[in-house]
Design an enzyme around this catalytic site. Structure first.
Site, PDB file in Angstrom:
ATOM      1  CE  LYS A 150      40.209  35.922  40.780  1.00  0.00           C
ATOM      2  NZ  LYS A 150      41.374  35.243  40.229  1.00  0.00           N
ATOM      3  CG  ASP A 163      44.540  31.651  32.022  1.00  0.00           C
ATOM      4  OD1 ASP A 163      44.835  31.715  30.810  1.00  0.00           O
ATOM      5  OD2 ASP A 163      43.577  32.250  32.523  1.00  0.00           O
TER       6      ASP A 163
END
Ligand SMILES: *[C@@H]1O[C@H](CO)[C@@H](O)[C@H](O)[C@H]1NC(C)=O
Ligand SMILES: *[C@@H]1O[C@H](CO)[C@@H](O)[C@H](O)[C@H]1NC(C)=O
Ligand SMILES: *[C@@H]1O[C@H](CO)[C@@H](O)[C@H](O)[C@H]1NC(C)=O
Ligand SMILES: *[C@@H]1O[C@H](CO)[C@@H](O)[C@H](O)[C@H]1NC(C)=O
Ligand SMILES: *[C@@H]1O[C@H](CO)[C@@H](O)[C@H](O)[C@H]1NC(C)=O
Ligand SMILES: *[C@@H]1O[C@H](CO)[C@@H](O)[C@H](O)[C@H]1NC(C)=O
Ligand SMILES: *[C@@H]1O[C@H](CO)[C@@H](O)[C@H](O)[C@H]1NC(C)=O
Length: 921
Positions: free
Chosen positions: A742, A844
């Protein structure tokens, strides 16, 4: 007038009226138009069929394929001017998903078909073999599977065939040799087997052959010597063995010859450089080639890349590089390039003077013996990497090294250099990595090193450097790793070092003669993972400010003269995996927090003066994970420690036996204890040293990530969001283990904070149902920009979101699988909320952040918005909506604090004792 609409109407009307219409056309137009109108219908139907097999078309390219226009006007379609038949289909990089319709085989006028860089799956239809006019066929960078159809040989006019980067299996069909006009065959990165077939040699028109990255196996057939026009030959990583047939070296037009990473044996013909005068790339690294590197390579004056590393080449390198004006990269590592007796293996450096385009020179572990000539300073100013590690270079390092102003990496470790480090090293303003380890450099570390403002990693360990650690190092604002261990450095720890917020990976000053106490400024090293100050002459107490170095995973303070107690502030170092404070004068009780650190993997308290009870839980429950030897006043603990029992507080009963003990049994016990002590000491000495296993975690650089993800290629892009992109990657070292990388978009607001939040969250947690982080990379890219990335285990089944919304039937989840996923997520949340040291709120949670591994076990990921309740770490984070709209609990919208309570998902109001399971069910 031949509008498709009209044709459709006609097709559906009666046969009679069709005949009538045809007759009318015959009357009105020429016969040729009629003949092609039947073909038009076929083309039209074929294109409609093509469209019908496309399941995803995000850019709506195919919406223009409708009745309002003639198909020759459709996007991506070209037709012949006269006959209005489809001659070319160009639909590359359109993100199309679906399969390729066999009807395409009916487009009999097609001479160009390009579908590269889409997501076509299924097999390549054998009907394509009917396209006898086809000249170029590009199916590369899709997901085609199955075998290469034999029928493709029917495309008798085919000149270029691209099949690279698909999932093709099986062998190269024999019939391919019938493609007598083929000039380019590109098949790299598939799963083809069965060797390079000798009959391919019959395609004498071949100019470009690429098979790299297929498990082909076998030998290189000598019939390939018939490819007289060949310019590009790429067959690296094909599992090829045997020697390279001599006929190949007769292909004098070869420009690129690449057979890297195979098992090729034998030696290179001495005349190679004269036979292949057009060579620009010669890549043979990673084979088992023997013999000398032919001096005739000196005549390959067009050579740009020469990669010969990792072979068994031997003998002194006698290539004269002076004619190779365009040479860019020379890699010779891991060969034995030492001549016989003489110590001037480095004469070739002289011949590199005129190579003004040289960028990289790599001679690692080549057994080079001799003195580095002053002319090293005359190498190209473009040179950015110079690796001469692991040789036997001796004498002093010439100060002309300071002329190589283009260098970003200089690796001279493991040689026999002596004398001072030249101060001209400070001229290398672009330097990012400098390693001079394991030499005999003496004298001070030059102050000028502080001029290297881009330095990221500095390795000077295992030399004879003396004097103070220069405070100028504090100017290297990008330094993230500093290793000065095993020298004779003295003086105090410079307080400037902790002022380097970039110092995140390692600060190792062990095995020197440093004195004084640890400066309180150490607390500023909030992001440092490993601190090693062991085996110096450091005094004073262990400063409580160390407790603020909250990122520490390894802390070594052994072999100093520290005294006092273990400060309670250290309890905040919950990520610690190794704590070694042995061989000091520390005293007091073993603090309680030590047994609560569940990440602790080794704890060494030995040879101090601790007293009181040794706990038996946490790390203390397993005698191989800790040592308390040589602390004579400890008691209790595991039975195997054979420590005395602790006396109970205020027990009058105890006093009497103790009395007797002292008078009668004590001497006996003392002898026994001494024996035990000696025995244990012996045992301890036979234990492996602390440093082994230090490198348990993979450390990655920007460069490695670049390689692992094929330069962050879009083909490897598996996800993209506002603040990050996720790439699939693979490290060379771990052959078939994919990782997900990432990469944070640091220019975007919040990316930096998200990185920190995620690091902080991951540091504290580990659970079967949480995505496992492998490592992080905090570095700079080749342009000098900050680069931050996190590397995770790769989850082969993607996210729950993808599984739920994918159209492919294969990835549909059944009820049982869905229930298991819910259970996994619930377990993960239970862990985060109730079983971590500090409650972690994910913030989230949504299907796209729940990932599925090969066994469909769910792993919660993406902690970029996570918060640790009760820490001030996130205080500066912005208030406002957190999480994703549609998934965030409604109270966030009205400015409520984040909580671990999931009650809102059911009742719409915070109710702290709500059971999570109820919410999930
Ligand atoms: C047909 O294609 C044209 C051109 O792209 C487009 O503007 C139009 O909306 C399409 N019509 C339909 C019915 O999709
Ligand atoms: C076109 O191709 C398909 C499949 O290959 C076939 O079924 C069909 O009959 C062919 N002909 C026409 C005129 O569509
Ligand atoms: C290749 O060509 C030779 C003669 O040029 C012929 O005998 C042989 O059959 C051909 N092989 C294939 C597979 O076409
Ligand atoms: C290389 O080519 C020459 C001349 O074309 C020929 O005589 C020789 O036999 C060839 N060598 C090999 C190994 O094919
Ligand atoms: C390089 O080429 C020249 C001219 O063709 C030739 O004389 C010389 O021997 C060659 N050098 C080597 C090392 O083969
Ligand atoms: C380098 O190039 C110059 C001319 O540009 C030439 O005179 C000199 O001989 C060359 N040096 C070597 C080592 O070939
Ligand atoms: C080599 O570098 C030195 C300085 O290090 C310089 O004086 C000399 O002129 C250079 N020689 C050539 C041929 O460039």
């Amino acid at each position: 007038m031949n509008s498709p609409k009209a044709i459709i109407c006609l097709a559906s009307s009666s046969r009679i009226s069709f005949l009538l219409y045809s007759l009318t056309i015959i009357c009105l137009t020429s016969a040729t138009v009629f003949a092609s109108s039947g073909g038009n219908e076929t083309d039209y139907q074929a294109l409609l069929s093509f469209k019908s097999k496309i399941t995803e078309d995000p850019y709506q390219i195919l919406t223009s394929w409708n009745h309002s226009f003639h198909f020759c006007e459709w996007s991506g379609i070209s037709c012949g001017k006269r006959h209005k038949r489809v001659t070319a289909i160009e639909l590359s990089s359109k993100s199309l998903r679906g399969s390729l319709s066999p009807h395409v085989g009916n487009l009999s006028f097609l001479h160009y078909l390009s579908l590269w860089n889409n997501s076509f799956q299924g097999t390549i239809p054998h009907e394509l073999g009917r396209l006898s006019r086809l000249r170029r066929l590009g199916l590369h960078e899709n997901k085609f599977s199955g075998v290469i159809p034999q029928n493709l040989s029917g495309c008798s006019n085919l000149e270029k065939l691209w099949l690279n980067k698909n999932w093709l299996i099986g062998s190269i069909p024999k019939e391919m040799s019938l493609l007598s006009k083929l000039t380019g065959l590109v098949m790299n990165d598939n799963k083809l087997t069965g060797g390079i077939p000798p009959f391919l040699g019959n395609i004498t028109s071949m100019e470009m052959f690429t098979a790299t990255g297929n498990p082909l196996g076998g030998r290189i057939p000598d019939t390939l010597g018939h490819w007289k026009s060949l310019t590009l030959f790429y067959s690296g990583e094909c599992n090829l063995n045997g020697s390279i047939p001599p006929s190949i070296f007769n292909l004098s037009l070869l420009v690129t010859f690449s057979l890297s990473a195979n098992h090729l044996t034998g030696s290179l013909p001495s005349d190679i450089g004269n036979q292949l005068p057009n060579l620009e790339g010669l890549q043979l690294w990673g084979n088992e080639l023997t013999g000398v590197l032919p001096p005739s390579i000196s005549n390959c004056s067009k050579l740009v890349i020469l990669e010969m590393s990792e072979n068994n080449f031997s003998g002194k390198l006698t290539i004269d590089f002076s004619k190779l004006r365009d040479i860019n990269l020379i890699e010779m590592s891991n060969n034995n390039l030492h001549g016989r007796g003489e110590a001037d293996d480095l004469w070739f450096i002289e011949s590199l003077k005129n190579c003004t385009k040289l960028v990289k020179l790599e001679f690692v572990n080549c057994n080079l013996i001799g003195v580095l000539p002053v002319s090293i300073g005359n190498l190209s100013h473009q040179l950015n990497s110079l690796y001469l590690r692991d040789n036997q270079l001796s004498g002093s390092l010439p100060s002309s090294i300071g002329s190589l102003v283009g260098l970003t990496t200089l690796g001279l470790g493991r040689n026999r250099f002596k004398g001072k480090i030249p101060t001209t090293i400070g001229n290398l303003q672009k330097l990012q990595r400098l390693s001079l380890t394991n030499n005999k450099f003496s004298g001070p570390i030059p102050d000028a090193i502080g001029n290297l403002s881009l330095l990221i990693e500095l390795y000077l360990y295992s030399n004879k450097l003396e004097g103070h650690i220069p405070s100028s190092l504090g100017k290297c604002k990008k330094l993230d790793l500093l290793n000065l261990a095993d020298n004779t450095l003295s003086g105090k720890l410079p307080w400037q070092l902790p002022k380097l917020p970039s110092l995140t990976v390692l600060l190792n000053l062990s095995q020197n003669s440093l004195s004084g106490s640890i400066p309180t400024q150490i607390k500023d090293l909030k992001m440092l993972c490993e601190l090693d100050l062991s085996y110096n002459n450091l005094t004073g107490t262990i400063t409580s400010s160390l407790g603020e170095c909250i990122s520490l995973t390894k802390l070594y303070l052994s072999g100093n003269i520290f005294q006092g107690i273990i400060p309670s502030s250290l309890s905040s170092l919950r990520g610690l995996e190794v704590l070694d404070i042995s061989h000091n004068n520390l005293s007091g009780k073993i603090p309680q927090f030590l047994d609560k650190w569940n990440s602790l993997e080794f704890l060494n308290l030995s040879f101090n003066d601790f007293e009181g009870q040794v706990p038996i839980i946490g790390v203390f429950a397993n005698s191989s994970l800790f040592s308390v030897l040589g602390n004579d006043r400890l008691c209790g603990g595991l039975v195997t420690l054979k420590l005395p029992k602790c006396k109970e507080k205020g027990g009058k009963k105890k006093r009497f036996p103790f009395f007797i003990l002292v008078i009668v049994i004590a001497p006996t016990l003392l002898i026994v204890l001494c024996c035990v002590y000696l025995l244990c000491k012996k045992k301890r000495n036979s234990q492996p040293s602390q440093s082994s296993g230090n490198e348990r975690f993979l450390k990655v650089s920007y460069n490695e990530l670049l390689k692992a993800t094929d330069r962050f290629s879009t083909a490897n892009l598996i996800g993209e969001g506002g603040i990050s992109s996720v790439y699939k990657g693979i490290f060379d070292s771990d052959d078939d283990k994919f990782v997900a990388v990432k990469v944070l978009h640091l220019q975007n607001r919040g990316a930096h904070r998200s990185f920190l939040a995620e690091c902080e969250a991951w540091r504290n947690i580990r659970h079967r149902n949480l995505l496992k982080i492998i490592t992080s990379c905090s570095s700079v890219d080749f342009q000098g920009n900050d680069f931050k990335a996190l590397v995770y285990e790769f989850m082969s089944n993607g996210s729950v979101h993808d599984s739920l919304h994918s159209s492919a039937n294969t990835s549909k989840l059944n009820l049982l699988q869905r229930i298991n996923i819910l259970k996994d997520v619930a377990t993960a949340l239970d862990y985060l909320h109730n079983h971590c040291q500090k409650t972690i709120v994910h913030g989230d949670l949504k299907p796209s952040n729940i990932l599925l591994d090969a066994d469909l076990v769910a792993h919660v990921g993406d902690f970029g918005l996570a918060r640790l309740l009760g820490t001030d770490l996130n205080q500066n984070s912005s208030t406002g909506v957190k999480g994703t709209i549609g998934y965030a609990p409604p109270e966030y919208g009205i400015g409520s604090e984040m909580t671990s309570s999931l009650s809102s998902c059911m009742y719409g109001k915070a109710e702290s004792n709500c059971k999570k399971e109820r919410c999930m069910s």
